[in-house]
Design a protein around this motif. Structure first.
Motif, mmCIF file in Angstrom:
data_model
loop_
_atom_site.group_PDB
_atom_site.id
_atom_site.type_symbol
_atom_site.label_atom_id
_atom_site.label_comp_id
_atom_site.label_asym_id
_atom_site.label_seq_id
_atom_site.Cartn_x
_atom_site.Cartn_y
_atom_site.Cartn_z
ATOM 1 N N TYR A 245 0.592 -1.105 0.086
ATOM 2 C CA TYR A 245 0.126 0.011 -0.091
ATOM 3 C C TYR A 245 0.853 1.261 0.074
ATOM 4 O O TYR A 245 0.430 2.106 -0.632
ATOM 5 N N THR A 246 2.015 1.405 0.762
ATOM 6 C CA THR A 246 2.987 2.442 0.809
ATOM 7 C C THR A 246 3.327 2.717 -0.611
ATOM 8 O O THR A 246 3.360 3.957 -1.017
ATOM 9 N N ARG A 247 3.879 1.491 -1.148
ATOM 10 C CA ARG A 247 4.591 1.624 -2.604
ATOM 11 C C ARG A 247 3.523 2.266 -3.610
ATOM 12 O O ARG A 247 3.913 3.208 -4.209
ATOM 13 N N GLU A 248 2.198 1.866 -3.393
ATOM 14 C CA GLU A 248 1.305 2.120 -4.468
ATOM 15 C C GLU A 248 0.796 3.662 -4.225
ATOM 16 O O GLU A 248 0.915 4.660 -5.321
ATOM 17 N N ALA A 249 0.496 4.175 -3.052
ATOM 18 C CA ALA A 249 0.420 5.413 -2.919
ATOM 19 C C ALA A 249 1.487 6.457 -3.254
ATOM 20 O O ALA A 249 1.454 7.648 -3.507
ATOM 21 N N ALA A 250 2.731 5.895 -3.242
ATOM 22 C CA ALA A 250 3.918 6.721 -3.153
ATOM 23 C C ALA A 250 4.048 7.121 -4.483
ATOM 24 O O ALA A 250 4.939 7.929 -4.629
ATOM 25 N N GLN A 251 3.626 6.291 -5.427
ATOM 26 C CA GLN A 251 3.935 6.522 -6.788
ATOM 27 C C GLN A 251 3.233 7.813 -7.394
ATOM 28 O O GLN A 251 3.486 8.292 -8.278
ATOM 29 N N VAL A 252 2.336 8.349 -6.554
ATOM 30 C CA VAL A 252 1.579 9.454 -6.912
ATOM 31 C C VAL A 252 1.570 10.363 -6.020
ATOM 32 O O VAL A 252 0.800 11.605 -6.107
ATOM 33 N N PHE A 253 2.218 10.229 -4.827
ATOM 34 C CA PHE A 253 2.236 11.380 -3.753
ATOM 35 C C PHE A 253 3.662 11.517 -3.275
ATOM 36 O O PHE A 253 4.633 10.623 -2.964
ATOM 37 N N ASP A 254 4.044 12.734 -3.118
ATOM 38 C CA ASP A 254 5.158 13.216 -2.700
ATOM 39 C C ASP A 254 5.682 13.283 -1.079
ATOM 40 O O ASP A 254 6.696 13.277 -0.917
ATOM 41 N N GLY A 255 4.520 13.013 -0.430
ATOM 42 C CA GLY A 255 4.882 13.277 0.982
ATOM 43 C C GLY A 255 5.060 11.834 1.603
ATOM 44 O O GLY A 255 5.347 10.793 0.961
ATOM 45 N N GLU A 256 5.018 11.726 2.949
ATOM 46 C CA GLU A 256 5.065 10.350 3.543
ATOM 47 C C GLU A 256 3.819 9.708 3.844
ATOM 48 O O GLU A 256 2.751 10.127 4.165
ATOM 49 N N VAL A 257 3.899 8.336 3.254
ATOM 50 C CA VAL A 257 2.849 7.459 3.330
ATOM 51 C C VAL A 257 2.981 6.544 4.513
ATOM 52 O O VAL A 257 3.996 5.987 4.766
#
Length: 269
Positions: A245-257
């Motif tokens: 989930y972290t990897r997928e969200a981090a693909q489109v979000f520059d902040g901390e997941v």
């Protein structure tokens, strides 16, 4: 200042291998409980993080779905019993909207003994909220907002700590643009992620009016928040949930997941 989230549960309504989503906000030595999950497991979760019900004096309930509400009934029962036994000091203040209050009163009247019910409006007090209402608890300023759910009346909130740190809880449904002013630019955004985008055909999040981890990441990027915390997920991929989930969200979000597990503590400092 010491402030943190203590995740009592992180799963969605159907989760069996983790508890339903509910959490504590700790500000110094005070605790603010958000929802109760779906049953008396909330008491076990509190025990597991060494928090007693006698230390909880403020509670926010988002909506009446069983996976958020039924645990609250057990909190009410336990604290009312403690009050009757003179083991609880002060009052329990429950902040929520009118439908939750009506539902809790009905369930309590049908399922709890008279001596427990007697503490309602005495040692246990309901504070009815309407859209935009504010209140202060545990040294934190809260502003509630109607999330404009398509399924069930539900409130979220924005919390502002004394040092200026901000946190927004969106409840368990996708963001509605009507709430942008309450959410945009917060330090911490708490957002549901029913499943991974890659698994959307298996779990059908959109049919259930939920989001994927990728959707949540896109939202966080658009709202210019600093930290994105994902919860209310499926429980079929727990072994890889945090990383995937972290990897997928981090693909489109520059902040901390942040994708916490049950009983995990997340520092807000």
């Amino acid at each position: 200042m010491s402030k943190e989230l203590i995740m009592l549960g992180t799963g969605n309504a159907a989760a069996r291998h983790c508890y339903n989503t509910c959490f504590l906000i700790r500000n110094e030595a005070e605790y603010f409980l958000v929802d109760g999950g779906g049953g008396n497991t909330v008491l076990n979760q509190l025990d597991a993080v060494n928090v007693s019900c006698k230390d909880i004096h403020a509670l926010f309930v988002t909506h009446t779905h069983t996976d958020h509400l039924f645990g609250v009934v057990w909190i009410i029962r336990t604290i009312a019993q403690m009050i009757n036994q003179k083991r609880y000091t002060g009052t329990l203040r429950i902040y929520t909207h009118d439908k939750v209050i009506h539902t809790l009163r009905t369930i309590c009247s049908l399922t709890l003994p008279p001596k427990i019910q007697a503490q309602l409006d005495c040692g246990i007090v309901f504070h009815e909220l309407t859209d935009g209402d504010g209140f202060t608890e545990c040294g934190i300023r809260f502003q509630s907002f109607d999330i404009h759910s398509r399924k069930e009346k539900q409130f979220g909130f924005r919390a502002t700590f004394a040092d200026g740190t901000t946190l927004a809880c969106l409840g368990d449904e996708p963001f509605n643009e009507l709430n942008r002013s309450s959410v945009e630019g917060v330090d911490w955004l708490l957002c549901e992620a029913f499943c991974l985008y890659r698994d959307r055909e298996e779990f059908s999040p959109y049919e259930k009016h939920h989001s994927t981890a990728r959707d949540a990441g896109c939202l966080a990027q658009t709202l210019n928040v600093k930290h994105l915390l994902l919860y209310h997920t499926e429980d079929h991929t727990l072994d890889e949930r945090k990383q995937a989930y972290t990897r997928e969200a981090a693909q489109v979000f520059d902040g901390e997941v942040c994708v916490p597990d049950d009983l995990e503590t997340v520092s807000l400092d």
